[in-house]
Write an enzyme that holds these catalytic residues in place. Structure first.
Site, PDB file in Angstrom:
ATOM      1  N   HIS A 171       0.822  -1.206   0.000  1.00  0.00           N
ATOM      2  CA  HIS A 171       0.000   0.000   0.000  1.00  0.00           C
ATOM      3  C   HIS A 171       0.861   1.262   0.000  1.00  0.00           C
ATOM      4  CE1 HIS A 171      -3.595   2.385   0.768  1.00  0.00           C
ATOM      5  NE2 HIS A 171      -2.957   3.007   1.736  1.00  0.00           N
ATOM      6  N   HIS A 197     -10.037   3.700  -0.942  1.00  0.00           N
ATOM      7  CA  HIS A 197     -10.320   3.220   0.409  1.00  0.00           C
ATOM      8  C   HIS A 197     -11.181   1.970   0.276  1.00  0.00           C
ATOM      9  CE1 HIS A 197     -10.053   5.017   4.685  1.00  0.00           C
ATOM     10  NE2 HIS A 197      -8.850   4.895   4.159  1.00  0.00           N
TER      11      HIS A 197
END
EC number: 6.3.5.3
Length: 743
Positions: A34, A85
């Site tokens: 990430h 998200h």
């Protein structure tokens, strides 16, 4: 430390010792997929990020581009960023989506800008599945609640449904900000001796391990087991932070800034100083906290929302604290910028101080080795059309009523898209258009047929488009991604806006699977290739991998957000008007007929190559821009999801319909190919001067007269020996699939 053994060995070798627990956790998060882009970074140089108007490209919290203006006196910069998200929105749809909005807005703040617009691109499983509806309702509520509360309009985006998002929805949010050049900030620390100041909400335990959580496949227990990794947002605090940031920047009190997102304070502060080739010394107990007895690791890695880390000169610290207090926000002077390592200490209740982190900031931020993964390139699908071929009227009703083609009004009407009084064209059209009254349009961009005095003070219009096409990229990642880029550029062009720049959110499954990584590499290749062809720099973005679950990987999904500018805000819309002929600007070799990735095949089965692309996409976009700006143009609408038949249906109003005759089919796809093929770069134009349209398009494509408006709201399409006829009331009924199911 849950790093691979090879990574752990690198850390031990660099430190010359075993890492502390806090260091282990920090490396785990900042070296995660990430944060470090370990699987995607080797592919990203394919994107061209430089251009005449690019001020800051990839690498900062948001990109910065210059708005083309009439003179140096009214220069303005736009900030542009996009984030995902995804995992948090599966575990907790409301808070996951809400904090996604909060995060991308703070990326805007950290560049010194004021946020002026949001665009959300959402992807869910089959609409018939109850869990997909639950996720959709929660995500939309989270986005609308947060965006409406902070006063930033959500003006556009996209919503798509595909069975392969069943176990892993995607929530991608883009934000545009505006600032004068003198307010520009970066995330590059400037000078040793400056203070690090934390402003915003108090730190709690929410969001611990969020970065590492986002770098793993979702399992069947994710909704309960991973709940602590999801942040909890407070939009009212974010609104105060927006105003505080504006005041701090306008008073020139900030040297550099970074918002607290992935890996919390540890991520923001270490990245800030690393970018400046510097270090820091932070005393963690100074961080204002909302929960008692927080450990150093929790303070360092919690991803509590609504917080910013500022580099401030010592003489300005008191004024920063004064402004924060005025807006009822917490403020902590947590440490200093240094010329040494990144060091974090903690003093416990006994008064004893312990060093919990002591590492080289650059190694922490940039030392993660890249992954060398096996890749299997995608193959073009064969042509296998539905058998038996459905009746055309049946096919039209099924495609128009499908959730992908149906009206998204139920979703976007929950967003306040007019707050800020900039919005000229809002959600539901090809692209949103906002007014930038701070700047006036360049003389060269103005309509030469109008009197110069009448446009002397005309503002720049900012157009925004965002989205992907999962059916296209699932069918063929490379061609589909090219289509996504062209589709977004066409959306802007349909409003008369010339594309300026783009940011991407590249979503994929588990990259350790060769076919998944091959598909991901394909969307990078396709997106980069078409953006280069269109001369649209890709100035920033986000990568989200490991979007995989027990139900399998998601389709490779290259969300692209693109901005463009036009003189003024009087843009044509998609709604047909009483006067003017209807023309189709399309490909030279006849109507697009490839059905690959179409909603038609999704409804009735089959595969095909495609979508078709024009021979010269750049010339096509330029031609559409010219047509959309011409005074004779009454309406412009792109041909995309659902094909030409759906586009014509969307142009109809309650009072005005269209009557169209299309050419006889000449390909194996027959009339279905003409009606439902989704080749991008095509538009339907309504004009009072068809010859003018042909002159403007020139060699960039074929211009075909296809019909005229009707006065009864009915859609009538003749193609070959078949006719589709649908009254306005029936069109409304068919397009209300989402509204009918959720209200």
């Amino acid at each position: 430390m849950s790093l691979p053994e090879s990574d752990r060995d690198l850390v031990v070798e660099e430190l010359g010792r075993e890492p502390t627990p806090a260091e282990s956790a920090l490396f785990e998060n900042l070296w995660s997929e990430h944060c470090a882009y370990r699987s995607s970074r080797p592919l990203l140089p394919a994107f061209e990020s430089e251009g005449a108007h690019v001020v800051i490209g990839p690498g900062d919290d948001a990109a910065v581009v210059e708005v083309p203006t009439a003179s140096d006196g009214d220069d303005r910069y736009l900030t542009f960023g996009i984030e995902s998200h995804n995992h948090p929105s599966y575990v907790d749809p409301f808070d996951g989506a809400a904090t996604g909005v909060g995060g991308i807005v703070r990326d805007t703040l950290s560049m010194g800008a004021y946020p002026i617009a949001l665009a959300d691109s959402l992807y869910f499983g089959s609409f018939e599945d109850e869990h997909s509806k639950y996720l959709l309702e929660g995500v939309v509520e989270g986005i609308s609640h947060y965006g409406n509360c902070i006063g930033v309009p959500t003006v556009g985006g996209s919503v798509d449904f595909h069975p392969d998002y069943e176990g892993n929805p995607l929530v991608n949010v883009a934000c545009v900000g505006l600032l004068p050049p003198e307010n520009l900030l970066t995330a590059v620390a400037q000078e040793a001796g400056n203070k690090l100041v934390l402003v915003g909400n108090a730190t709690g335990r929410d969001g611990l391990g969020g970065a590492s959580f986002a770098s793993e496949d979702l399992d069947e227990d994710a909704e309960t087991e991973d709940r602590p990794a999801v942040q909890v947002g407070d939009p009212y605090a974010e609104k105060l932070l927006i105003e505080t940031n504006e005041r701090l920047v306008s008073e020139d009190l900030v040297e550099s800034a970074r918002d607290l997102g992935a890996a919390g304070l540890g991520g923001a502060s270490s990245e800030l100083v690393a970018k400046g080739g510097l270090g820091a010394r932070i005393e963690l107990e100074r961080v204002h906290q909302r929960e008692p007895n927080m450990s150093p690791m929790e303070i360092l890695l919690a991803e509590s929302q609504e917080r910013m880390c500022y580099e401030v000169r010592p003489e300005n610290v008191d004024r920063v604290a004064e402004i924060a207090e005025r807006f009822d926000l917490g403020c902590s002077v947590i440490g200093d910028v240094t010329e040494g390592n990144y060091v974090c200490t903690y003093r416990d209740d006994s008064g004893e101080r312990e060093t919990v982190v002591d590492v080289d900031a650059e190694f922490l931020g940039e030392g993660a080795p890249m992954n060398d993964l096996e890749s299997v390139a995608p193959e073009a699908p064969p042509t296998a059309l539905p058998d038996p071929e459905p009746d055309l009227m049946e096919a039209f009703e099924a495609v128009l009523a499908s959730p992908n083609a149906a009206s998204k009004r139920w979703i976007y009407r929950q967003y306040d898209h007019e707050v800020g009084v900039r919005t000229s064209v809002g959600p539901g059209d090809d692209a949103a258009v906002l007014a930038l009254p701070e700047v006036t349009a360049p003389v060269a961009e103005r309509d030469p047929s109008r009197d110069a005095a009448s446009v002397a003070d005309e503002p720049v219009g900012l157009a925004i488009s965002a989205g992907a096409a999962p059916n296209w990229t699932a069918s063929h990642p490379v061609v589909g991604a090219k289509g996504v880029a062209l589709e977004n550029a066409t959306n802007l062009a349909a409003t008369g806006a010339r594309p300026l720049a783009a940011v991407d959110c590249l979503n994929g499954g588990n990259p350790e699977k060769p076919d998944v990584y091959g598909g991901f590499a394909g969307i990078v290749d396709g997106l980069a290739s078409m953006c280069s062809t269109l001369d649209v720099p890709v100035v920033g973005g986000n990568v989200s991998l490991y979007n995989d679950s027990v139900s399998g990987p998601i389709p490779p999904t290259p969300t692209l957000a693109m901005v463009g500018s036009r003189p003024g805000v009087d843009a044509p819309t998609a709604a047909v008007e009483p006067e003017g002929a209807l023309l189709l600007i399309g490909n030279d070799d006849g109507p697009s007929a490839a059905l690959g990735g179409s909603e038609y095949l999704a409804q009735f089965g089959g595969t095909d190559e495609g979508p078709d692309l024009p021979r010269d996409p750049g010339a096509r976009v330029d031609a559409i821009v010219a047509v959309a700006r011409d005074p004779s143009t009454r309406a412009v609408h792109d041909v995309s999801q659902g094909g030409l038949a759906v586009s014509l249906a969307e142009m109809c109003t309650d009072e005005i319909g269209v009557s169209v005759t299309l050419p006889d089919p000449t390909t194996a796809a027959g009339a279905a190919g003409i009606l439902f093929a989704e080749g991008p770069g095509r538009v339907v134009v309504q004009s009072t001067d068809p010859d003018r349209v042909r002159d403007l398009v020139g060699d960039a494509g074929a211009v075909r007269s296809i019909g005229r408006p009707s006065d009864d709201g009915t859609l009538s399409i003749d193609v070959g020996d078949a006719t589709i006829e649908c009254a306005a009331s029936r069109l409304c009924e068919l397009r209300s699939t989402i509204t009918d199911a959720l209200e």
